[in-house]
Scaffold this motif. Structure first.
Motif, PDB file in Angstrom:
ATOM      1  N   PHE A 287      10.837 -14.330 -13.374  1.00 10.30           N
ATOM      2  CA  PHE A 287      10.241 -13.884 -12.112  1.00 10.30           C
ATOM      3  C   PHE A 287      11.306 -13.825 -11.006  1.00 10.30           C
ATOM      4  O   PHE A 287      11.418 -12.827 -10.284  1.00 10.30           O
ATOM      5  N   ASN A 288      12.125 -14.862 -10.900  1.00 11.02           N
ATOM      6  CA  ASN A 288      13.142 -14.931  -9.847  1.00 11.02           C
ATOM      7  C   ASN A 288      14.225 -13.873 -10.028  1.00 11.02           C
ATOM      8  O   ASN A 288      14.743 -13.327  -9.046  1.00 11.02           O
ATOM      9  N   SER A 289      14.572 -13.546 -11.285  1.00  5.02           N
ATOM     10  CA  SER A 289      15.661 -12.609 -11.547  1.00  5.02           C
ATOM     11  C   SER A 289      15.322 -11.174 -11.136  1.00  5.02           C
ATOM     12  O   SER A 289      16.217 -10.337 -11.040  1.00  5.02           O
ATOM     13  N   ALA A 290      14.043 -10.895 -10.883  1.00 10.37           N
ATOM     14  CA  ALA A 290      13.640  -9.534 -10.496  1.00 10.37           C
ATOM     15  C   ALA A 290      13.829  -9.281  -9.012  1.00 10.37           C
ATOM     16  O   ALA A 290      13.664  -8.148  -8.551  1.00 10.37           O
ATOM     17  N   PHE A 291      14.218 -10.325  -8.235  1.00 12.30           N
ATOM     18  CA  PHE A 291      14.321 -10.182  -6.782  1.00 12.30           C
ATOM     19  C   PHE A 291      15.777 -10.325  -6.325  1.00 12.30           C
ATOM     20  O   PHE A 291      16.630 -10.826  -7.052  1.00 12.30           O
ATOM     21  N   ARG A 292      16.021  -9.884  -5.088  1.00 11.51           N
ATOM     22  CA  ARG A 292      17.339  -9.995  -4.499  1.00 11.51           C
ATOM     23  C   ARG A 292      17.508 -11.348  -3.824  1.00 11.51           C
ATOM     24  O   ARG A 292      16.550 -12.090  -3.619  1.00 11.51           O
ATOM     25  N   HIS A 293      18.777 -11.636  -3.441  1.00  8.80           N
ATOM     26  CA  HIS A 293      19.081 -12.933  -2.832  1.00  8.80           C
ATOM     27  C   HIS A 293      18.361 -13.104  -1.491  1.00  8.80           C
ATOM     28  O   HIS A 293      18.004 -14.225  -1.117  1.00  8.80           O
ATOM     29  N   ALA A 294      18.163 -12.008  -0.768  1.00 12.36           N
ATOM     30  CA  ALA A 294      17.517 -12.100   0.551  1.00 12.36           C
ATOM     31  C   ALA A 294      16.026 -12.383   0.460  1.00 12.36           C
ATOM     32  O   ALA A 294      15.404 -12.792   1.446  1.00 12.36           O
ATOM     33  N   ASP A 295      15.425 -12.149  -0.719  1.00 16.49           N
ATOM     34  CA  ASP A 295      13.995 -12.408  -0.890  1.00 16.49           C
ATOM     35  C   ASP A 295      13.742 -13.901  -1.062  1.00 16.49           C
ATOM     36  O   ASP A 295      14.633 -14.670  -1.420  1.00 16.49           O
ATOM     37  N   VAL A 296      12.513 -14.309  -0.792  1.00 14.75           N
ATOM     38  CA  VAL A 296      12.126 -15.718  -0.933  1.00 14.75           C
ATOM     39  C   VAL A 296      11.216 -15.847  -2.151  1.00 14.75           C
ATOM     40  O   VAL A 296      10.189 -15.152  -2.243  1.00 14.75           O
ATOM     41  N   VAL A 297      11.602 -16.726  -3.085  1.00  9.04           N
ATOM     42  CA  VAL A 297      10.832 -16.904  -4.319  1.00  9.04           C
ATOM     43  C   VAL A 297      10.518 -18.391  -4.469  1.00  9.04           C
ATOM     44  O   VAL A 297      11.379 -19.240  -4.267  1.00  9.04           O
ATOM     45  N   GLY A 298       9.265 -18.697  -4.800  1.00  5.00           N
ATOM     46  CA  GLY A 298       8.895 -20.099  -4.939  1.00  5.00           C
ATOM     47  C   GLY A 298       7.830 -20.336  -5.981  1.00  5.00           C
ATOM     48  O   GLY A 298       7.120 -19.418  -6.411  1.00  5.00           O
ATOM     49  N   ARG A 299       7.737 -21.580  -6.394  1.00 11.97           N
ATOM     50  CA  ARG A 299       6.646 -22.038  -7.259  1.00 11.97           C
ATOM     51  C   ARG A 299       5.619 -22.671  -6.332  1.00 11.97           C
ATOM     52  O   ARG A 299       5.862 -23.727  -5.759  1.00 11.97           O
ATOM     53  N   VAL A 300       4.468 -22.058  -6.218  1.00 15.03           N
ATOM     54  CA  VAL A 300       3.480 -22.498  -5.231  1.00 15.03           C
ATOM     55  C   VAL A 300       2.321 -23.248  -5.861  1.00 15.03           C
ATOM     56  O   VAL A 300       1.409 -23.674  -5.161  1.00 15.03           O
ATOM     57  N   GLY A 301       2.322 -23.418  -7.169  1.00 14.99           N
ATOM     58  CA  GLY A 301       1.277 -24.163  -7.873  1.00 14.99           C
ATOM     59  C   GLY A 301       1.791 -24.532  -9.252  1.00 14.99           C
ATOM     60  O   GLY A 301       2.948 -24.255  -9.601  1.00 14.99           O
ATOM     61  N   GLY A 302       0.952 -25.146 -10.059  1.00 13.65           N
ATOM     62  CA  GLY A 302       1.376 -25.586 -11.384  1.00 13.65           C
ATOM     63  C   GLY A 302       1.967 -24.467 -12.213  1.00 13.65           C
ATOM     64  O   GLY A 302       3.058 -24.596 -12.778  1.00 13.65           O
ATOM     65  N   ASP A 303       1.256 -23.323 -12.344  1.00 16.59           N
ATOM     66  CA  ASP A 303       1.763 -22.184 -13.110  1.00 16.59           C
ATOM     67  C   ASP A 303       1.763 -20.923 -12.253  1.00 16.59           C
ATOM     68  O   ASP A 303       1.680 -19.813 -12.766  1.00 16.59           O
ATOM     69  N   GLU A 304       1.876 -21.097 -10.942  1.00 21.86           N
ATOM     70  CA  GLU A 304       1.791 -19.974 -10.008  1.00 21.86           C
ATOM     71  C   GLU A 304       3.118 -19.796  -9.256  1.00 21.86           C
ATOM     72  O   GLU A 304       3.729 -20.778  -8.810  1.00 21.86           O
ATOM     73  N   PHE A 305       3.510 -18.530  -9.122  1.00 20.82           N
ATOM     74  CA  PHE A 305       4.744 -18.190  -8.408  1.00 20.82           C
ATOM     75  C   PHE A 305       4.426 -17.143  -7.343  1.00 20.82           C
ATOM     76  O   PHE A 305       3.488 -16.358  -7.503  1.00 20.82           O
ATOM     77  N   ALA A 306       5.228 -17.145  -6.287  1.00 17.79           N
ATOM     78  CA  ALA A 306       5.042 -16.167  -5.220  1.00 17.79           C
ATOM     79  C   ALA A 306       6.406 -15.725  -4.716  1.00 17.79           C
ATOM     80  O   ALA A 306       7.396 -16.452  -4.825  1.00 17.79           O
ATOM     81  N   ALA A 307       6.447 -14.507  -4.164  1.00 19.44           N
ATOM     82  CA  ALA A 307       7.687 -13.975  -3.602  1.00 19.44           C
ATOM     83  C   ALA A 307       7.372 -13.174  -2.355  1.00 19.44           C
ATOM     84  O   ALA A 307       6.359 -12.482  -2.285  1.00 19.44           O
ATOM     85  N   PHE A 308       8.257 -13.293  -1.372  1.00 21.55           N
ATOM     86  CA  PHE A 308       8.217 -12.424  -0.197  1.00 21.55           C
ATOM     87  C   PHE A 308       9.449 -11.544  -0.302  1.00 21.55           C
ATOM     88  O   PHE A 308      10.570 -12.033  -0.363  1.00 21.55           O
ATOM     89  N   THR A 309       9.252 -10.223  -0.323  1.00 26.43           N
ATOM     90  CA  THR A 309      10.370  -9.319  -0.593  1.00 26.43           C
ATOM     91  C   THR A 309      10.537  -8.273   0.480  1.00 26.43           C
ATOM     92  O   THR A 309       9.565  -7.760   1.033  1.00 26.43           O
TER      93      THR A 309
END
Length: 379
Positions: A287-309
Protein backbone atom coordinates in the motif's frame (compact mmCIF):
# COMPACT_ATOMS: atom_id res chain seq x y z
CA UNK A 1 77.57 62.36 41.12
CA UNK A 2 75.69 65.27 42.64
CA UNK A 3 73.02 65.13 39.90
CA UNK A 4 72.39 61.45 40.50
CA UNK A 5 72.04 61.96 44.26
CA UNK A 6 69.53 64.79 43.63
CA UNK A 7 67.54 62.57 41.22
CA UNK A 8 67.39 59.72 43.76
CA UNK A 9 66.35 62.09 46.56
CA UNK A 10 63.59 63.53 44.37
CA UNK A 11 62.17 60.12 43.59
CA UNK A 12 62.31 59.17 47.28
CA UNK A 13 60.29 62.31 48.09
CA UNK A 14 57.64 61.96 45.34
CA UNK A 15 57.06 58.21 45.08
CA UNK A 16 55.55 56.17 47.95
CA UNK A 17 57.79 54.08 50.16
CA UNK A 18 58.90 51.11 48.09
CA UNK A 19 59.68 47.63 49.24
CA UNK A 20 63.29 46.98 48.31
CA UNK A 21 63.98 44.00 46.14
CA UNK A 22 67.06 42.22 47.33
CA UNK A 23 68.81 41.34 44.11
CA UNK A 24 71.46 38.70 44.66
CA UNK A 25 74.24 38.01 42.23
CA UNK A 26 77.66 36.66 41.54
CA UNK A 27 79.08 39.88 40.26
CA UNK A 28 82.04 41.23 38.38
CA UNK A 29 80.79 44.77 38.51
CA UNK A 30 83.97 46.49 39.54
CA UNK A 31 83.68 50.20 40.14
CA UNK A 32 80.71 51.72 38.29
CA UNK A 33 80.71 55.28 37.09
CA UNK A 34 77.92 57.84 37.32
CA UNK A 35 75.77 58.73 34.28
CA UNK A 36 77.03 61.64 32.24
CA UNK A 37 74.88 64.51 30.90
CA UNK A 38 74.22 62.74 27.58
CA UNK A 39 72.97 59.66 29.43
CA UNK A 40 70.76 61.74 31.72
CA UNK A 41 69.15 63.34 28.65
CA UNK A 42 68.64 59.87 27.19
CA UNK A 43 66.97 58.81 30.46
CA UNK A 44 64.64 61.82 30.22
CA UNK A 45 63.80 60.93 26.61
CA UNK A 46 63.14 57.33 27.66
CA UNK A 47 60.82 58.47 30.47
CA UNK A 48 58.72 60.48 28.00
CA UNK A 49 58.56 57.51 25.61
CA UNK A 50 57.47 55.21 28.44
CA UNK A 51 54.54 57.50 29.28
CA UNK A 52 53.16 57.14 25.74
CA UNK A 53 53.96 53.42 25.38
CA UNK A 54 50.75 51.36 25.26
CA UNK A 55 52.33 47.90 25.31
CA UNK A 56 55.27 46.06 26.82
CA UNK A 57 56.83 45.73 23.37
CA UNK A 58 56.68 49.49 22.90
CA UNK A 59 58.06 50.17 26.39
CA UNK A 60 61.04 47.82 26.01
CA UNK A 61 61.71 49.14 22.49
CA UNK A 62 61.72 52.64 24.00
CA UNK A 63 64.44 51.54 26.43
CA UNK A 64 66.51 49.95 23.65
CA UNK A 65 66.13 52.95 21.30
CA UNK A 66 67.08 55.44 24.02
CA UNK A 67 70.52 53.85 24.36
CA UNK A 68 71.45 52.61 20.87
CA UNK A 69 75.13 52.34 21.75
CA UNK A 70 74.39 49.42 24.12
CA UNK A 71 72.99 47.21 21.32
CA UNK A 72 71.76 44.33 23.59
CA UNK A 73 70.62 41.11 21.93
CA UNK A 74 67.68 40.93 24.31
CA UNK A 75 65.90 42.94 26.99
CA UNK A 76 64.23 40.95 29.75
CA UNK A 77 61.58 41.96 32.25
CA UNK A 78 61.29 39.59 35.20
CA UNK A 79 58.40 40.53 37.45
CA UNK A 80 57.37 38.97 40.75
CA UNK A 81 53.93 39.36 42.30
CA UNK A 82 51.58 37.64 44.70
CA UNK A 83 50.07 35.68 41.79
CA UNK A 84 53.45 34.40 40.57
CA UNK A 85 56.39 35.33 38.40
CA UNK A 86 56.20 36.57 34.82
CA UNK A 87 58.95 36.93 32.27
CA UNK A 88 58.79 39.11 29.16
CA UNK A 89 61.52 38.67 26.60
CA UNK A 90 62.19 41.11 23.74
CA UNK A 91 64.52 40.12 20.92
CA UNK A 92 65.92 43.61 20.44
CA UNK A 93 67.54 43.30 16.97
CA UNK A 94 64.67 41.41 15.37
CA UNK A 95 61.66 42.69 17.32
CA UNK A 96 60.38 39.28 18.41
CA UNK A 97 58.88 38.90 21.88
CA UNK A 98 57.16 36.41 24.13
CA UNK A 99 55.60 36.18 27.56
CA UNK A 100 56.46 32.94 29.25
CA UNK A 101 56.95 31.89 32.86
CA UNK A 102 59.94 29.70 32.10
CA UNK A 103 61.49 31.26 29.00
CA UNK A 104 65.02 29.91 28.55
CA UNK A 105 66.79 33.27 28.85
CA UNK A 106 64.59 34.51 31.67
CA UNK A 107 65.09 31.29 33.61
CA UNK A 108 68.84 31.62 33.17
CA UNK A 109 68.89 35.19 34.49
CA UNK A 110 66.56 34.31 37.36
CA UNK A 111 68.83 31.44 38.44
CA UNK A 112 71.93 33.62 38.22
CA UNK A 113 70.26 36.33 40.32
CA UNK A 114 69.10 33.85 42.94
CA UNK A 115 72.53 32.22 43.20
CA UNK A 116 74.19 35.23 44.91
CA UNK A 117 74.44 36.01 48.61
CA UNK A 118 74.28 39.79 49.19
CA UNK A 119 71.74 42.54 48.47
CA UNK A 120 72.39 45.13 45.76
CA UNK A 121 69.67 47.82 46.08
CA UNK A 122 69.66 50.53 43.38
CA UNK A 123 72.80 49.11 41.83
CA UNK A 124 73.31 47.20 38.60
CA UNK A 125 75.36 44.02 38.50
CA UNK A 126 76.80 41.68 35.91
CA UNK A 127 75.99 38.00 35.53
CA UNK A 128 77.49 35.11 33.61
CA UNK A 129 80.91 36.68 33.02
CA UNK A 130 79.39 39.96 31.91
CA UNK A 131 76.91 38.54 29.34
CA UNK A 132 74.05 40.04 31.35
CA UNK A 133 73.65 43.31 33.20
CA UNK A 134 70.65 43.45 35.55
CA UNK A 135 69.10 45.95 37.96
CA UNK A 136 66.28 45.54 40.45
CA UNK A 137 63.08 47.59 40.54
CA UNK A 138 60.09 47.64 42.85
CA UNK A 139 56.75 49.35 43.31
CA UNK A 140 54.15 49.14 46.06
CA UNK A 141 53.02 45.66 45.02
CA UNK A 142 55.39 43.98 42.59
CA UNK A 143 59.12 43.80 42.18
CA UNK A 144 61.54 42.34 39.71
CA UNK A 145 64.51 42.90 37.44
CA UNK A 146 65.33 44.50 34.13
CA UNK A 147 68.21 42.82 32.37
CA UNK A 148 70.19 43.50 29.19
CA UNK A 149 71.55 40.39 27.56
CA UNK A 150 74.29 39.80 24.98
CA UNK A 151 75.15 36.51 23.34
CA UNK A 152 78.81 37.24 24.11
CA UNK A 153 80.14 39.60 26.81
CA UNK A 154 80.23 43.19 25.48
CA UNK A 155 83.21 45.49 25.64
CA UNK A 156 84.23 47.00 28.97
CA UNK A 157 82.98 50.41 27.75
CA UNK A 158 79.51 49.07 26.89
CA UNK A 159 79.38 47.13 30.14
CA UNK A 160 80.29 50.19 32.23
CA UNK A 161 77.72 52.24 30.31
CA UNK A 162 75.02 49.64 31.08
CA UNK A 163 76.03 49.44 34.74
CA UNK A 164 75.80 53.22 35.06
CA UNK A 165 72.35 53.76 33.54
CA UNK A 166 70.41 50.51 34.18
CA UNK A 167 69.57 51.25 37.86
CA UNK A 168 67.99 54.54 36.76
CA UNK A 169 66.21 52.80 33.90
CA UNK A 170 64.81 50.32 36.42
CA UNK A 171 63.79 53.09 38.79
CA UNK A 172 62.07 55.12 36.06
CA UNK A 173 60.56 52.20 34.12
CA UNK A 174 59.77 49.58 36.76
CA UNK A 175 56.34 50.82 37.79
CA UNK A 176 55.30 51.55 34.18
CA UNK A 177 56.47 48.13 33.00
CA UNK A 178 54.58 46.41 35.80
CA UNK A 179 51.44 48.34 34.89
CA UNK A 180 51.77 47.28 31.25
CA UNK A 181 52.44 43.70 32.31
CA UNK A 182 49.28 43.72 34.44
CA UNK A 183 47.36 45.15 31.48
CA UNK A 184 48.71 42.33 29.27
CA UNK A 185 47.64 39.75 31.84
CA UNK A 186 44.16 41.27 32.01
CA UNK A 187 43.87 41.19 28.21
CA UNK A 188 44.95 37.56 28.14
CA UNK A 189 42.52 36.69 30.91
CA UNK A 190 39.78 38.52 28.97
CA UNK A 191 40.61 36.51 25.86
CA UNK A 192 40.57 33.29 27.87
CA UNK A 193 37.23 34.23 29.40
CA UNK A 194 35.86 35.12 25.96
CA UNK A 195 36.97 31.81 24.47
CA UNK A 196 35.65 29.93 27.52
CA UNK A 197 32.31 31.73 27.20
CA UNK A 198 32.20 31.02 23.46
CA UNK A 199 32.98 27.36 24.11
CA UNK A 200 30.25 27.21 26.77
CA UNK A 201 27.72 28.83 24.43
CA UNK A 202 28.71 26.48 21.62
CA UNK A 203 28.32 23.50 23.95
CA UNK A 204 24.94 24.75 25.15
CA UNK A 205 23.77 25.29 21.56
CA UNK A 206 24.86 21.77 20.66
CA UNK A 207 23.10 20.36 23.73
CA UNK A 208 19.98 22.33 22.75
CA UNK A 209 20.21 21.06 19.16
CA UNK A 210 20.60 17.48 20.37
CA UNK A 211 17.72 17.97 22.81
CA UNK A 212 15.47 19.34 20.06
CA UNK A 213 16.50 16.51 17.75
CA UNK A 214 15.69 13.99 20.46
CA UNK A 215 12.30 15.64 21.00
CA UNK A 216 11.55 15.44 17.28
CA UNK A 217 12.59 11.80 17.23
CA UNK A 218 10.43 11.12 20.28
CA UNK A 219 7.43 12.77 18.61
CA UNK A 220 8.01 10.80 15.43
CA UNK A 221 8.31 7.55 17.36
CA UNK A 222 5.12 8.36 19.25
CA UNK A 223 3.35 8.84 15.91
CA UNK A 224 4.73 5.65 14.36
CA UNK A 225 3.06 2.25 14.14
CA UNK A 226 5.38 -0.36 15.63
CA UNK A 227 4.30 -3.25 13.42
CA UNK A 228 4.48 -1.56 10.01
CA UNK A 229 6.61 1.57 10.51
CA UNK A 230 3.84 3.70 8.99
CA UNK A 231 2.17 6.61 10.76
CA UNK A 232 -0.24 5.44 13.45
CA UNK A 233 -3.77 6.86 13.51
CA UNK A 234 -2.82 9.92 15.58
CA UNK A 235 0.22 10.70 13.41
CA UNK A 236 -1.76 10.19 10.19
CA UNK A 237 -4.57 12.53 11.26
CA UNK A 238 -2.14 15.26 12.43
CA UNK A 239 -0.06 15.28 9.24
CA UNK A 240 -3.00 14.84 6.88
CA UNK A 241 -4.84 17.80 8.43
CA UNK A 242 -1.79 19.98 7.73
CA UNK A 243 -1.70 18.71 4.13
CA UNK A 244 -5.40 19.47 3.66
CA UNK A 245 -4.79 23.08 4.80
CA UNK A 246 -1.94 23.38 2.28
CA UNK A 247 -4.14 21.96 -0.49
CA UNK A 248 -6.87 24.52 0.26
CA UNK A 249 -4.43 27.47 0.36
CA UNK A 250 -2.70 26.46 -2.88
CA UNK A 251 -5.82 24.97 -4.52
CA UNK A 252 -4.23 21.57 -5.09
CA UNK A 253 -6.18 18.47 -6.04
CA UNK A 254 -6.09 15.84 -3.28
CA UNK A 255 -7.85 12.69 -2.14
CA UNK A 256 -8.24 10.32 0.80
CA UNK A 257 -7.83 6.58 0.13
CA UNK A 258 -8.91 3.93 2.62
CA UNK A 259 -7.99 0.23 2.43
CA UNK A 260 -8.83 -2.89 4.43
CA UNK A 261 -7.06 -6.28 4.38
CA UNK A 262 -9.55 -8.96 3.31
CA UNK A 263 -9.83 -12.17 5.30
CA UNK A 264 -7.46 -11.24 8.15
CA UNK A 265 -9.70 -12.80 10.82
CA UNK A 266 -9.65 -16.11 8.96
CA UNK A 267 -5.85 -16.05 8.72
CA UNK A 268 -5.55 -15.32 12.44
CA UNK A 269 -7.96 -18.17 13.32
CA UNK A 270 -6.38 -20.76 11.02
CA UNK A 271 -2.67 -19.86 10.97
CA UNK A 272 -2.22 -17.78 14.11
CA UNK A 273 -1.61 -14.14 14.85
CA UNK A 274 2.03 -14.30 13.72
CA UNK A 275 0.84 -15.12 10.20
CA UNK A 276 -1.76 -12.36 10.49
CA UNK A 277 0.92 -9.86 11.50
CA UNK A 278 3.07 -10.90 8.56
CA UNK A 279 0.12 -10.34 6.20
CA UNK A 280 -0.42 -6.86 7.69
CA UNK A 281 3.25 -5.97 7.21
CA UNK A 282 3.17 -7.15 3.58
CA UNK A 283 -0.04 -5.22 2.92
CA UNK A 284 1.44 -2.09 4.51
CA UNK A 285 4.53 -2.33 2.31
CA UNK A 286 2.51 -2.75 -0.90
CA UNK A 287 0.00 0.00 0.00
CA UNK A 288 2.76 2.47 0.97
CA UNK A 289 4.86 1.76 -2.15
CA UNK A 290 2.06 3.06 -4.41
CA UNK A 291 2.41 6.61 -3.04
CA UNK A 292 4.99 9.38 -3.26
CA UNK A 293 7.15 10.67 -0.41
CA UNK A 294 5.03 13.83 -0.07
CA UNK A 295 1.88 11.76 0.57
CA UNK A 296 0.86 10.70 4.07
CA UNK A 297 0.31 6.97 4.64
CA UNK A 298 -0.74 5.37 7.91
CA UNK A 299 -2.17 2.34 9.63
CA UNK A 300 -5.37 3.64 11.19
CA UNK A 301 -6.77 0.37 12.57
CA UNK A 302 -5.91 -3.29 13.05
CA UNK A 303 -6.11 -4.18 9.32
CA UNK A 304 -6.99 -0.72 7.97
CA UNK A 305 -4.76 1.70 6.08
CA UNK A 306 -5.34 5.25 4.87
CA UNK A 307 -3.50 7.72 2.65
CA UNK A 308 -3.77 11.42 1.90
CA UNK A 309 -2.37 12.06 -1.57
CA UNK A 310 -1.47 15.04 -3.73
CA UNK A 311 -0.77 12.72 -6.68
CA UNK A 312 -1.39 14.43 -10.02
CA UNK A 313 -2.69 11.12 -11.35
CA UNK A 314 -6.32 10.40 -10.56
CA UNK A 315 -6.92 8.41 -7.38
CA UNK A 316 -8.32 5.62 -9.55
CA UNK A 317 -4.90 5.32 -11.18
CA UNK A 318 -3.35 4.95 -7.73
CA UNK A 319 -5.83 2.16 -6.93
CA UNK A 320 -4.86 0.41 -10.16
CA UNK A 321 -1.20 0.75 -9.13
CA UNK A 322 -1.99 -0.88 -5.78
CA UNK A 323 -3.89 -3.77 -7.41
CA UNK A 324 -1.02 -4.35 -9.88
CA UNK A 325 1.47 -4.56 -7.01
CA UNK A 326 -0.82 -7.01 -5.16
CA UNK A 327 -1.02 -9.18 -8.26
CA UNK A 328 2.80 -9.22 -8.51
CA UNK A 329 3.03 -10.13 -4.82
CA UNK A 330 0.53 -12.99 -5.11
CA UNK A 331 2.27 -14.33 -8.23
CA UNK A 332 5.61 -14.49 -6.45
CA UNK A 333 4.30 -15.98 -3.19
CA UNK A 334 4.31 -19.75 -2.69
CA UNK A 335 1.30 -21.49 -1.19
CA UNK A 336 -2.46 -21.03 -1.42
CA UNK A 337 -2.57 -17.89 0.75
CA UNK A 338 -3.04 -14.67 -1.25
CA UNK A 339 -3.49 -11.02 -0.39
CA UNK A 340 -6.54 -8.93 -1.18
CA UNK A 341 -7.36 -5.30 -0.28
CA UNK A 342 -10.73 -3.58 -0.39
CA UNK A 343 -10.19 0.09 -1.29
CA UNK A 344 -12.35 3.21 -1.08
CA UNK A 345 -11.49 6.58 -2.63
CA UNK A 346 -12.86 10.07 -1.88
CA UNK A 347 -11.76 13.16 -3.81
CA UNK A 348 -11.53 16.16 -1.52
CA UNK A 349 -13.42 19.36 -2.29
CA UNK A 350 -10.87 22.03 -1.42
CA UNK A 351 -13.56 24.71 -1.44
CA UNK A 352 -15.69 22.96 1.20
CA UNK A 353 -15.23 23.05 4.96
CA UNK A 354 -15.37 19.27 5.34
CA UNK A 355 -12.78 18.00 7.83
CA UNK A 356 -10.23 15.31 7.28
CA UNK A 357 -12.00 13.06 9.79
CA UNK A 358 -15.19 13.39 7.74
CA UNK A 359 -13.32 12.52 4.53
CA UNK A 360 -11.85 9.50 6.29
CA UNK A 361 -15.31 8.27 7.33
CA UNK A 362 -16.60 8.70 3.78
CA UNK A 363 -13.61 6.81 2.36
CA UNK A 364 -14.22 4.01 4.87
CA UNK A 365 -17.86 3.78 3.79
CA UNK A 366 -16.80 3.72 0.14
CA UNK A 367 -14.38 0.91 0.91
CA UNK A 368 -17.13 -1.19 2.56
CA UNK A 369 -19.43 -0.55 -0.39
CA UNK A 370 -16.83 -2.01 -2.73
CA UNK A 371 -16.24 -4.89 -0.36
CA UNK A 372 -19.95 -5.76 -0.40
CA UNK A 373 -20.07 -5.42 -4.18
CA UNK A 374 -17.26 -7.96 -4.46
CA UNK A 375 -19.26 -10.40 -2.32
CA UNK A 376 -16.88 -10.38 0.62
CA UNK A 377 -18.22 -10.12 4.11
CA UNK A 378 -16.65 -7.89 6.65
CA UNK A 379 -14.29 -9.79 8.91
Amino acid sequence: MEKIEIMSDAYEAVLPRRKRVKAIAKSRTGKTRSPVKKELLALLKMARALLSANSLDAALHAIAESFPELRPDAILLISSSATGDSCYYLDAPHGGSCLELNDRMCSKVRKLVESGTHPMPLQAFTLDCGSHVAAAFSDDVNGGFIALSWQAPPSQTVQQHALAILPHVAELAGMRLNNLLDQLHREEEGQEQYHALAATQSRQMEELRVSEHEKVEARELAAQDELTGLQNRRGFLAKSEQCLLIARRQELACAVIFADVDGLKLINDQLGHAAGDELIRDAAYIFNSAFRHADVVGRVGGDEFAAFTFDNATPRTIVERIRAKIAQFNASKKGPQTMSLSIGVINCDIHSEETLAEYLVRADEEMYRHKRQRGRSPH
